[in-house]
Design a protein around this motif. Sequence first.
Motif, PDB file in Angstrom:
ATOM      1  N   PRO A  86      48.003  36.353  37.053  1.00 38.89           N
ATOM      2  CA  PRO A  86      47.265  37.494  36.499  1.00 38.89           C
ATOM      3  C   PRO A  86      48.121  38.752  36.465  1.00 38.89           C
ATOM      4  O   PRO A  86      49.072  38.899  37.243  1.00 38.89           O
ATOM      5  N   ALA A  87      47.756  39.656  35.590  1.00 38.75           N
ATOM      6  CA  ALA A  87      48.530  40.887  35.418  1.00 38.75           C
ATOM      7  C   ALA A  87      48.582  41.702  36.699  1.00 38.75           C
ATOM      8  O   ALA A  87      49.599  42.324  37.012  1.00 38.75           O
ATOM      9  N   ALA A  88      47.482  41.693  37.466  1.00 38.34           N
ATOM     10  CA  ALA A  88      47.458  42.469  38.713  1.00 38.34           C
ATOM     11  C   ALA A  88      48.489  41.960  39.706  1.00 38.34           C
ATOM     12  O   ALA A  88      49.000  42.720  40.531  1.00 38.34           O
ATOM     13  N   LEU A  89      48.796  40.668  39.643  1.00 38.76           N
ATOM     14  CA  LEU A  89      49.817  40.105  40.519  1.00 38.76           C
ATOM     15  C   LEU A  89      51.204  40.468  40.018  1.00 38.76           C
ATOM     16  O   LEU A  89      52.071  40.911  40.781  1.00 38.76           O
ATOM     17  N   LEU A  90      51.434  40.281  38.729  1.00 39.78           N
ATOM     18  CA  LEU A  90      52.758  40.540  38.154  1.00 39.78           C
ATOM     19  C   LEU A  90      53.144  42.008  38.240  1.00 39.78           C
ATOM     20  O   LEU A  90      54.335  42.348  38.199  1.00 39.78           O
ATOM     21  N   GLY A 147      55.821  31.598  34.373  1.00 43.25           N
ATOM     22  CA  GLY A 147      54.778  32.561  34.700  1.00 43.25           C
ATOM     23  C   GLY A 147      53.501  31.942  35.232  1.00 43.25           C
ATOM     24  O   GLY A 147      52.448  32.583  35.214  1.00 43.25           O
ATOM     25  N   VAL A 148      53.593  30.704  35.741  1.00 45.46           N
ATOM     26  CA  VAL A 148      52.426  29.993  36.251  1.00 45.46           C
ATOM     27  C   VAL A 148      52.450  30.003  37.782  1.00 45.46           C
ATOM     28  O   VAL A 148      53.497  29.787  38.398  1.00 45.46           O
ATOM     29  N   VAL A 149      51.296  30.264  38.384  1.00 43.41           N
ATOM     30  CA  VAL A 149      51.176  30.197  39.844  1.00 43.41           C
ATOM     31  C   VAL A 149      51.244  28.730  40.255  1.00 43.41           C
ATOM     32  O   VAL A 149      50.471  27.901  39.766  1.00 43.41           O
TER      33      VAL A 149
END
Length: 410
Positions: free
Chosen positions: A268-272, A329-331
């Motif tokens: 998610p953007a908040a993580l990145l 970009g995948v967790v």
Amino acid sequence: MSMDFGRALQDIAADAERVVRSVEIGAVTARVRRRRAQGVVLRSVGGLAVVGGLVAGAGLVAEHATPPPPAAVQVTEIPTPTPTPSPDPAPTTAVDGWVVGAAPCGTTDVPTPQDSPYLSLRGGLIIGDLDPATAMLDADPAGADLLDLVEAGPETPGTPAGADGDGASHLMTVLVDESGTIAFWSDPARQLPQLRATDGSGVLSTYGYYPAVDCRTGRPLAGTYRAFASDPSAAETIELAPLTFGPDGTRPLSWNRGTLPTCGEPAPAALLAGGAGADFTVTLDPGFAPDEARSAGIHVPVTVTANGPGRLRGQVPQELSAVLVDDAGVVVSENQMMGDFPSAATFDVGAGESFGTSLFSWFDMCDHLDPNTGWAARGSYDLYVYDTFPAASGSTTLTAVGGPYRITVR
């Protein structure tokens, strides 16, 4: 498989002659990466309280069934107890028929916090009533029972644990009254027997329940106590959050965790964004060598810095967790969310001010899994710290994010 300290405790429960309970860590740490999948669910007075399962197996054990994971619950207030003296702070006479507990009960031999190079401790204690009908704990600070949810594990994921790395832990939890005297300890002889639910569900209670009574007198514990967990053989002791008994006492933490990074989905953007937009930015200890990460996981000191505005107050989490993100970009690792139990320390910080804790995360992979080790496959990943914990009061959820840190698993 999941690491089940409850089952490990069952294997040694018959050995009540020991001064402390002994957990063979070597038999369970290989399965630790899924220890949080089986949450600890507590039915609280006035609502559902959820503790996210620091010890899988200290909650429910059901035959032929795995309980569904609980949903996080947002609460309107998380009380911060004010220490109050016990109505009988220094009882000297035991109730009729009570046998005073053996040492360390009644002594002033309070463990001193120390950090072992082989072992780490985490978790806490919850007050309530063990319900025979459900074999579950009704969380209630005025309850008659005490559930010990302290666990032992290796200092670093994937390394041997115990004194000199011998794979054994001799774990003891104590409560200390205002006079500095031990009023409770996790005496195997006082541990409540396992119960089977009478409602026909097949649920079994786990070991780790004790009567919430003063070991010197048999009277109910009352007032506020400092709490410690210790393994003398491995020279590891931590101070837990203080515990207050009574109607206005300590309740389990519960809060809205929000949207979490999910293994197998795009980050998610908040993580990145790292710490941008979060309440706190987390930075790893500069001594950490990112090109020498272990495939099993990471344990490293971190600094947690408030982003502002305003002041943020609460209890310092014992540990934070992290996830790995691949080049697409995948967790690719599970977020274990370590912030269930606070430490004894508190924070009161404004923008730019910091407090310290540690990052402890097993690399429980949903992709890029090494079939030989069961952990992260060799290669490079972006490591992001992500965890949440409650503010001192109210329904506010605080978010701590850090990264990316480029690590290489050898």
